[in-house]
Write an enzyme that holds these catalytic residues in place. Structure first.
Site, PDB file in Angstrom:
ATOM      1  CB  CYS A  13      16.094   0.222  -7.560  1.00  0.00           C
ATOM      2  SG  CYS A  13      15.180   0.396  -9.096  1.00  0.00           S
ATOM      3  CB  CYS A  56       9.672   4.317  -7.358  1.00  0.00           C
ATOM      4  SG  CYS A  56      10.643   5.173  -8.592  1.00  0.00           S
ATOM      5  CG  ASP A 112      11.796  -0.750  -8.907  1.00  0.00           C
ATOM      6  OD1 ASP A 112      11.481  -1.747  -8.237  1.00  0.00           O
ATOM      7  OD2 ASP A 112      11.805   0.401  -8.464  1.00  0.00           O
ATOM      8  CB  CYS A 136      13.290   6.306 -11.627  1.00  0.00           C
ATOM      9  SG  CYS A 136      13.811   6.104  -9.902  1.00  0.00           S
TER      10      CYS A 136
HETATM   11  S1  FES Z   1      13.503   3.338  -7.406  1.00  0.00           S
HETATM   12 FE1  FES Z   1      13.456   1.730  -8.772  1.00  0.00          FE
HETATM   13  S2  FES Z   1      12.752   2.687 -10.537  1.00  0.00           S
HETATM   14 FE2  FES Z   1      12.684   4.262  -9.132  1.00  0.00          FE
END
Ligand code: FES
Lengths: 137, 394
Positions: free
Chosen positions: A33, A58, A35, A101
């Site tokens: 993602c 998230c 992140d 995640c």
């Molecule tokens: S969606 Fe990116 S860390 Fe959870």
């Protein structure tokens, strides 16, 4: 979609922040993602004396890193290295699309430990140790 | 806080059903439940109800009744428009022009036509406000082009596209032009002749009708092969027993929406502008996405550096505000939004998006409340974040 425990950690994450001059540090990005997360470790002897993290991610990512930090703080390096993303995901009851995640949190932890081992090769738990503790994953 | 009502600011996702719409629908569940295809009076009554609904919707968008097909939702309307025209025109050519900011109902249908049926798809670019340049559409046309599809207004960033200009170009070249008006329906005036569109998709639940009903306008003479076959319903173009109560409800809802548009649109616009000003003023590093003025009247969307969109939503939810993020992270897909990427907002910045879409029940107090709770949420999340906003915004 989230269990109350996720919300609780997410609203009040434990161990957020930075450690000046950490013994182990890593910043890791999720290939799923985009992140990211960073983890700081302070290590005394064979124990994780302190852990801090910061997450751009998230709710599941923030909760995963919060829970992992809670579990890890005060543990030995060998114990900390045993914690898996499955355990985190199970404890938090993460739904399928949010499994990556918890992976992000655990890979950040492993990368921070790796960073420590680079400077302290003697601290790396041997394969025999790991096997003795049942890490056959 | 728990006694406070939820401040719903996600009208681009769906809207509550208007009680007047429910009332109009009710008789068609238990009293006038006939199948419109049946010959006896109960059937005729149901038939009359859908034809009246068709007439209503046709008048509201400047069409003729036989050009309105009822479907089950906006997605079905988009699917039928694209696949129906593509299948009908496959011997003429296999080139479709669209944009990178369409709803998945359009893009995924185009992708399948490309992958499985040998069509070629051209995606004309959008600028940083999300606007399509009609000249780009004109340049993309080839002898093989059999369909152009450009949305009327974008769901994620609210930008209103120059549909009439694009339609004019399509008309001159004799190419069918489809617009996905799911976000525009009931919010922007629609006149199919002024817009020069040949196909136009609507979805009831975006304008206070229930979920599960949509419509597709198909200009007379537009080639369209049915994709759902069976009985002869909807002029042999969309088989299946008509969803009578929902069709009645959708017509009623669209009628109500356009009856109040002259007061409601400027009211929403004022609230929206206050929201935009307030957010940009109070949150350092906030940036509006989409066009500043050429946007849906109730639609405000932003990116914030250093924070993840889903995290913002969760905190807003705790503060009793329902909103959404453009970043697909909140749904089952992960990663930055293709719409923002097409507008040049990339990487981590595109992950921190927030959409606040206003509707009928929203008041000035709601806007002020959001302007009070949002800035500390962003600030708190930035404290958790390894990315400082300046770096993220660069
Ligand atoms: S969606 Fe990116 S860390 Fe959870």
């Amino acid at each position: 979609m989230y269990k109350e425990i996720v919300i609780e950690h997410f609203m009040n994450p434990r161990n957020v922040g930075v450690i000046e001059n950490p013994d182990g540090y890593a910043q890791v990005e999720s290939s799923v993602c985009g992140d990211m997360m960073e983890i700081y470790l302070r290590i005394e002897g064979d124990r994780i004396a302190d852990i801090k993290f910061r997450t751009f991610g998230c709710a599941a990512a923030i909760a995963s890193s919060s829970l992992a930090s809670e579990w890890i703080k005060g543990k030995t390096i060998a114990e900390a290295a045993q914690i898996t993303d499955e355990q985190i995901a199970e404890e938090l009851g993460l739904p399928e699309p949010k499994l990556h995640c918890s992976v992000l949190a655990i890979s950040a932890l492993h990368a921070a430990l790796e960073d420590y081992f680079k400077r302290h090769p003697e601290a790396r738990p041997s394969i025999a140790d790991a096997a003795a503790q049942g890490n056959d994953a | 806080m728990s006694t406070r009502r939820v401040i719903y600011m996600d009208h681009s996702a769906t809207t509550p059903v208007d009680p007047r719409v429910v009332e109009a629908m009710l008789p068609y569940f238990t009293e006038r439940y006939g199948n419109p295809s049946s010959v006896y009076r109960l059937g005729a009554e149901a038939r009359a109800a859908i034809e009246a609904a068709r007439q209503t919707i046709a008048e509201l968008i400047g069409a003729r009744p036989k050009e309105i097909l009822f479907t089950s939702c906006g997605t079905e309307s988009d699917n039928l428009a694209l696949r129906g025209v593509a299948w009908a025109s496959r011997h003429k050519g296999r080139h479709i022009i669209t944009t990178p900011i369409e709803h998945h109902a359009v893009t995924h249908t185009c992708e399948q036509l490309e992958r499985e049926f040998g069509f070629r798809i051209t995606y004309v670019p959008v600028d940083r406000d999300g606007l399509v340049d009609p000249e780009d559409v004109a340049r993309a046309i080839t002898d093989e082009t059999i369909l152009i599809s450009v949305m009327y207004a974008n769901n994620e960033v609210g930008t209103i596209e120059p549909i009439a200009e694009i339609g004019q170009i399509a008309r001159e070249r004799g190419i069918p032009f489809h617009t996905d008006a799911v976000q525009a329906g009931g919010q922007l005036p629609i006149d199919v002749d002024a817009l020069h569109v040949d196909l136009l998709s609507l979805s009831g639940h975006k304008f206070y009708a229930p979920k599960g009903v949509g419509a597709l306008y198909v200009r007379e003479g537009t080639p369209l092969l049915p994709t759902q076959t069976g009985g002869g319903q909807e002029f042999h173009r969309r088989a299946g027993t008509e969803n009578v109560p929902y069709i009645v409800g959708m017509a009623k809802a669209l009628e109500l929406a356009y009856a109040s548009l002259d007061e409601e649109a400027p009211r929403l616009q004022r609230l929206r502008d206050r929201l935009i000003e307030g957010v940009l003023e109070r949150i350092p590093g906030a940036r509006l996405t989409g066009h500043r003025t050429q946007r849906l009247p109730g639609h405000a969307s932003f990116v914030f550096g250093g924070v993840d969109g889903e995290a913002i939503l969760m905190y807003l939810d705790r503060a009793n505000v329902a909103a959404s993020t453009g970043s697909a992270c909140a749904s089952s897909e992960s990663g930055p939004s293709p719409v923002l990427e097409a507008m040049g907002i990339t990487g981590r910045q595109a992950l921190g998006s927030l959409r606040l879409s206003l509707g009928r029940e929203n008041t000035e107090e709601d806007v002020e409340y959001v302007l009070r709770v949002l800035p500390p949420i962003i600030e708190k999340l930035r404290e958790f974040s390894p990315i400082c906003p300046d770096a993220a915004l660069r």
